[in-house]
Design a protein around this motif. Structure first.
Motif, PDB file in Angstrom:
ATOM      1  N   ASP A  72      -5.188  14.762 -11.352  1.00  0.00           N
ATOM      2  CA  ASP A  72      -3.887  14.338 -11.237  1.00  0.00           C
ATOM      3  C   ASP A  72      -3.555  14.541  -9.777  1.00  0.00           C
ATOM      4  O   ASP A  72      -4.086  15.039  -9.011  1.00  0.00           O
ATOM      5  N   VAL A  73      -2.512  13.607  -9.125  1.00  0.00           N
ATOM      6  CA  VAL A  73      -1.854  13.815  -7.869  1.00  0.00           C
ATOM      7  C   VAL A  73      -0.651  14.353  -8.368  1.00  0.00           C
ATOM      8  O   VAL A  73       0.349  13.715  -8.950  1.00  0.00           O
ATOM      9  N   VAL A  74      -0.012  15.402  -7.685  1.00  0.00           N
ATOM     10  CA  VAL A  74       1.254  16.080  -7.972  1.00  0.00           C
ATOM     11  C   VAL A  74       2.044  16.064  -6.702  1.00  0.00           C
ATOM     12  O   VAL A  74       1.744  15.888  -5.732  1.00  0.00           O
ATOM     13  N   THR A  75       3.505  16.323  -7.064  1.00  0.00           N
ATOM     14  CA  THR A  75       4.363  16.427  -5.997  1.00  0.00           C
ATOM     15  C   THR A  75       4.148  17.756  -5.267  1.00  0.00           C
ATOM     16  O   THR A  75       3.686  18.717  -5.770  1.00  0.00           O
ATOM     17  N   ALA A  76       4.347  17.905  -3.742  1.00  0.00           N
ATOM     18  CA  ALA A  76       4.103  18.976  -3.084  1.00  0.00           C
ATOM     19  C   ALA A  76       4.982  19.194  -2.167  1.00  0.00           C
ATOM     20  O   ALA A  76       4.747  19.931  -0.820  1.00  0.00           O
ATOM     21  N   GLY A  77       5.997  18.493  -2.021  1.00  0.00           N
ATOM     22  CA  GLY A  77       7.124  18.298  -0.808  1.00  0.00           C
ATOM     23  C   GLY A  77       8.331  17.674  -0.971  1.00  0.00           C
ATOM     24  O   GLY A  77       8.225  17.104  -2.076  1.00  0.00           O
ATOM     25  N   GLY A  78       9.185  17.546   0.116  1.00  0.00           N
ATOM     26  CA  GLY A  78      10.330  16.789  -0.158  1.00  0.00           C
ATOM     27  C   GLY A  78      10.198  15.232  -0.116  1.00  0.00           C
ATOM     28  O   GLY A  78      10.287  14.949  -1.013  1.00  0.00           O
ATOM     29  N   ARG A  79       9.389  14.836   1.108  1.00  0.00           N
ATOM     30  CA  ARG A  79       9.109  13.529   1.136  1.00  0.00           C
ATOM     31  C   ARG A  79       7.921  13.307   0.381  1.00  0.00           C
ATOM     32  O   ARG A  79       6.801  13.845   1.101  1.00  0.00           O
ATOM     33  N   VAL A  80       7.637  12.542  -0.752  1.00  0.00           N
ATOM     34  CA  VAL A  80       6.434  12.721  -1.545  1.00  0.00           C
ATOM     35  C   VAL A  80       5.565  11.551  -0.961  1.00  0.00           C
ATOM     36  O   VAL A  80       4.142  11.702  -0.822  1.00  0.00           O
ATOM     37  N   LEU A  81       6.103  10.445  -0.955  1.00  0.00           N
ATOM     38  CA  LEU A  81       5.070   8.968  -0.556  1.00  0.00           C
ATOM     39  C   LEU A  81       6.147   8.075  -0.036  1.00  0.00           C
ATOM     40  O   LEU A  81       7.257   8.136  -0.086  1.00  0.00           O
ATOM     41  N   ALA A  82       5.265   6.951   0.607  1.00  0.00           N
ATOM     42  CA  ALA A  82       6.215   6.126   0.922  1.00  0.00           C
ATOM     43  C   ALA A  82       5.395   4.592   0.646  1.00  0.00           C
ATOM     44  O   ALA A  82       4.124   4.578   0.702  1.00  0.00           O
ATOM     45  N   VAL A  83       6.098   3.697  -0.101  1.00  0.00           N
ATOM     46  CA  VAL A  83       5.774   2.406  -0.507  1.00  0.00           C
ATOM     47  C   VAL A  83       5.920   1.579   0.604  1.00  0.00           C
ATOM     48  O   VAL A  83       7.095   1.241   0.983  1.00  0.00           O
ATOM     49  N   VAL A  84       4.797   0.970   1.079  1.00  0.00           N
ATOM     50  CA  VAL A  84       4.910  -0.195   2.191  1.00  0.00           C
ATOM     51  C   VAL A  84       4.546  -1.509   1.778  1.00  0.00           C
ATOM     52  O   VAL A  84       3.571  -1.584   1.030  1.00  0.00           O
ATOM     53  N   GLY A  85       5.481  -2.424   2.184  1.00  0.00           N
ATOM     54  CA  GLY A  85       5.586  -3.648   1.488  1.00  0.00           C
ATOM     55  C   GLY A  85       5.597  -4.753   2.770  1.00  0.00           C
ATOM     56  O   GLY A  85       6.351  -4.472   3.644  1.00  0.00           O
ATOM     57  N   LEU A  86       4.568  -5.699   2.783  1.00  0.00           N
ATOM     58  CA  LEU A  86       4.401  -6.727   3.833  1.00  0.00           C
ATOM     59  C   LEU A  86       5.127  -7.897   3.136  1.00  0.00           C
ATOM     60  O   LEU A  86       4.950  -8.266   2.134  1.00  0.00           O
ATOM     61  N   GLY A  87       5.694  -8.819   4.121  1.00  0.00           N
ATOM     62  CA  GLY A  87       6.025 -10.110   4.072  1.00  0.00           C
ATOM     63  C   GLY A  87       6.351 -11.089   4.840  1.00  0.00           C
ATOM     64  O   GLY A  87       6.145 -10.472   6.356  1.00  0.00           O
ATOM     65  N   HIS A 125       0.792  -1.284  -0.074  1.00  0.00           N
ATOM     66  CA  HIS A 125      -0.058   0.035  -0.129  1.00  0.00           C
ATOM     67  C   HIS A 125       0.841   1.045   0.084  1.00  0.00           C
ATOM     68  O   HIS A 125       1.886   1.202   0.444  1.00  0.00           O
ATOM     69  N   VAL A 126       0.381   2.407  -0.629  1.00  0.00           N
ATOM     70  CA  VAL A 126       1.135   3.479  -0.715  1.00  0.00           C
ATOM     71  C   VAL A 126       0.612   4.367   0.195  1.00  0.00           C
ATOM     72  O   VAL A 126      -0.654   4.817   0.158  1.00  0.00           O
ATOM     73  N   ILE A 127       1.444   5.238   1.118  1.00  0.00           N
ATOM     74  CA  ILE A 127       1.295   6.287   2.033  1.00  0.00           C
ATOM     75  C   ILE A 127       1.705   7.546   1.463  1.00  0.00           C
ATOM     76  O   ILE A 127       2.743   7.716   1.037  1.00  0.00           O
ATOM     77  N   GLN A 128       0.516   8.411   1.007  1.00  0.00           N
ATOM     78  CA  GLN A 128       1.092   9.893   0.693  1.00  0.00           C
ATOM     79  C   GLN A 128       1.506  10.777   1.866  1.00  0.00           C
ATOM     80  O   GLN A 128       1.000  10.780   2.717  1.00  0.00           O
ATOM     81  N   ALA A 129       2.277  11.729   1.256  1.00  0.00           N
ATOM     82  CA  ALA A 129       2.890  12.721   2.284  1.00  0.00           C
ATOM     83  C   ALA A 129       2.966  14.099   1.680  1.00  0.00           C
ATOM     84  O   ALA A 129       1.817  14.796   1.636  1.00  0.00           O
ATOM     85  N   GLY A 130       4.050  14.373   1.018  1.00  0.00           N
ATOM     86  CA  GLY A 130       3.864  15.685   0.210  1.00  0.00           C
ATOM     87  C   GLY A 130       3.346  15.425  -1.315  1.00  0.00           C
ATOM     88  O   GLY A 130       3.999  15.641  -2.343  1.00  0.00           O
ATOM     89  N   THR A 131       2.004  15.550  -1.438  1.00  0.00           N
ATOM     90  CA  THR A 131       1.241  15.384  -2.483  1.00  0.00           C
ATOM     91  C   THR A 131       0.178  16.431  -2.402  1.00  0.00           C
ATOM     92  O   THR A 131      -0.197  17.011  -1.377  1.00  0.00           O
ATOM     93  N   ALA A 132      -0.341  16.783  -3.533  1.00  0.00           N
ATOM     94  CA  ALA A 132      -1.336  17.815  -3.696  1.00  0.00           C
ATOM     95  C   ALA A 132      -2.376  17.352  -4.871  1.00  0.00           C
ATOM     96  O   ALA A 132      -1.717  16.891  -6.030  1.00  0.00           O
ATOM     97  N   PRO A 133      -3.513  17.804  -4.946  1.00  0.00           N
ATOM     98  CA  PRO A 133      -4.272  17.413  -6.167  1.00  0.00           C
ATOM     99  C   PRO A 133      -4.301  18.831  -7.026  1.00  0.00           C
ATOM    100  O   PRO A 133      -3.898  19.645  -6.962  1.00  0.00           O
ATOM    101  N   SER A 134      -4.137  18.041  -8.374  1.00  0.00           N
ATOM    102  CA  SER A 134      -4.395  18.958  -9.496  1.00  0.00           C
ATOM    103  C   SER A 134      -5.109  18.651 -10.734  1.00  0.00           C
ATOM    104  O   SER A 134      -4.654  17.715 -11.417  1.00  0.00           O
ATOM    105  N   GLY A 135      -6.262  18.869 -10.715  1.00  0.00           N
ATOM    106  CA  GLY A 135      -7.368  18.477 -11.774  1.00  0.00           C
ATOM    107  C   GLY A 135      -7.238  16.928 -11.463  1.00  0.00           C
ATOM    108  O   GLY A 135      -7.810  16.600 -10.006  1.00  0.00           O
TER     109      GLY A 135
END
Length: 414
Positions: A367-382, A355-365
């Motif tokens: 789309d989702v666009v970058t809006a900060g230094g750390r943009v998102l985190a991809v979390v993996g389970l195993g 699952h993907v956790i968003q951080a430095g993102t913003a809506p643009s129409g």
């Protein structure tokens, strides 16, 4: 539930609360496009305590969860509780444990908590004397909040002096060798039972921007849990020597600590030492920890906020492991680009265990666009760290935006 903040930690908290069957509705202020997928966002300034409290009253919130450190230090939790609403997060007075490293050192000294020797310096002359006293590697920390980027560790004396000169007050500390570990603890307090402290399982984050722990410090480029290599009995040791003495000392001072106490630890050749305290969930460690939490999050947060944590079962954990890999924007941590269209989030979440956790993102129409230094985190389970790591990087490979930066060695070899 009303979660306050804009980042990845808040998206992870909102997601976990939304998955909790006991929670009827989740709201986030102001949130981001990720939180909007699991909650309702509200355009409220997280630093404005009165506005946060007004929104909580308007929503009929049972609990407000303050995510970031700056609102806590500014007393937003006080503004909420003054309106009769439970708030997860310490008072402004108790949040000084993070807001002032000098204050935290004073508390640790009074409580007998093992930590690095340090000098508080306000002039270039004091800084120079402290550097010479402690020797290299030099560790210089801005006394106030610096979003995880106010620390310089260097062999270069002039670089250490230059960092000190850019801060009103700094701590100059002895260097602590050994691996670092993050240990979070849920804390509550009431006058009858005193302090209750429930440690979570240890995690480790990766502060430097580049592979191999090279480059400047960031707010964190990835994290994983559990730590199969950590010494047996570490959690019990830290509870006995660090966490419980600290919350007991805070209560003795008349500023009880309730909420999340984060102990950054160094496992040195001379024993476990505290590197720093934070007064809130850490980012990005929160993302893999909440992914493995097997207890209802709402019960734990409400218990901490209302002084009834002792009546709630301690946190339980799912088997297996979780790894989070942060994707940052071009120029981070010195700067950050914004407005770059992000692709592949939905595709990454089709990978089993991602699952993907968003951080430095913003809506643009649309789309989702970058809006900060750390943009998102991809979390993996195993089933173990290696499998979780492979899953996380499979997801990372499907996300793209111009200038993306990420480390390729998060949890490598674990």
């Amino acid at each position: 539930m009303l979660v306050i903040g804009t980042g990845g930690r808040e998206h992870a908290l909102a997601r976990a609360l939304a998955l909790d069957p006991s929670v009827g509705a989740v709201h986030v202020a102001p949130g981001n496009p990720g939180t909007a997928t699991v909650a309702r966002n509200h355009p409220v300034d997280p630093m404005d305590g009165a506005s946060v409290a007004d929104l909580a009253v308007e929503l009929g919130a049972d609990l407000v969860v303050v995510g970031p450190e700056a609102p806590l230090v500014a007393g937003v939790a006080d503004a909420v509780t003054a309106r009769g609403i439970a708030c997860f997060g310490p008072s402004g007075a108790a949040a000084r444990l993070e807001g002032s490293k000098a204050f935290a050192k004073d508390v640790m000294a009074a409580a007998g908590v093992p930590t690095a020797r340090a000098f508080v310096c306000t002039t270039p002359e004091e800084a120079a004397a402290a550097l010479d006293e402690l020797g290299a590697p030099y560790v210089v920390k801005d006394d106030g909040l610096a979003a995880g980027k106010g620390v310089v560790v260097t062999e270069d004396r002039q670089a250490a002096l230059d960092h000190a000169a850019g801060c009103e007050q700094v701590l100059i500390e002895e260097y602590l060798d050994g691996p670092e570990v993050s240990l979070f603890a849920l804390c509550s307090w009431n006058e009858t039972t005193g302090a209750t402290v429930y440690p979570l399982q240890p995690a480790q984050d990766f502060k430097r921007i580049h592979d191999g722990d090279e480059g400047p410090n960031t707010g964190g480029m990835g994290a994983y849990t559990p730590l199969t290599w950590a010494p047996e009995g570490l959690v019990d040791e830290v509870l006995e020597t660090v966490l419980q003495p600290t919350v007991d000392e805070m209560a003795r001072r008349g500023t009880p600590f309730a909420g999340l106490l984060y102990a950054g630890l160094a496992l040195t050749s001379r024993g476990t030492r505290v590197v720093e305290f934070n007064a809130r969930f850490g980012d990005p460690e929160t993302q893999p920890l909440l992914a493995l939490l097997d207890s209802p999050l709402a019960d734990l947060l409400v218990g901490a906020a209302t002084g009834t944590l002792a009546d709630v079962a301690p946190p339980a954990w799912k088997p297996g492991a979780a790894v989070a890999v942060v994707l940052a924007s071009r120029g981070y941590p010195e700067s950050s680009s914004s407005g770059e269209v992000i692709g592949g989030i939905a595709e990454a979440e089709t990978v089993e265990g991602v699952h993907v956790i968003q951080a430095g993102t913003a809506p643009s129409g649309d789309d989702v666009v970058t809006a900060g230094g750390r943009v998102l985190a991809v979390v993996g389970l195993g089933e173990d760290v290696a499998a979780a790591r492979a899953t996380a990087y499979a997801g990372v490979g499907l996300v793209e935006f111009e200038g993306v930066q990420f480390r390729t060695d998060i949890a490598a070899g674990r």
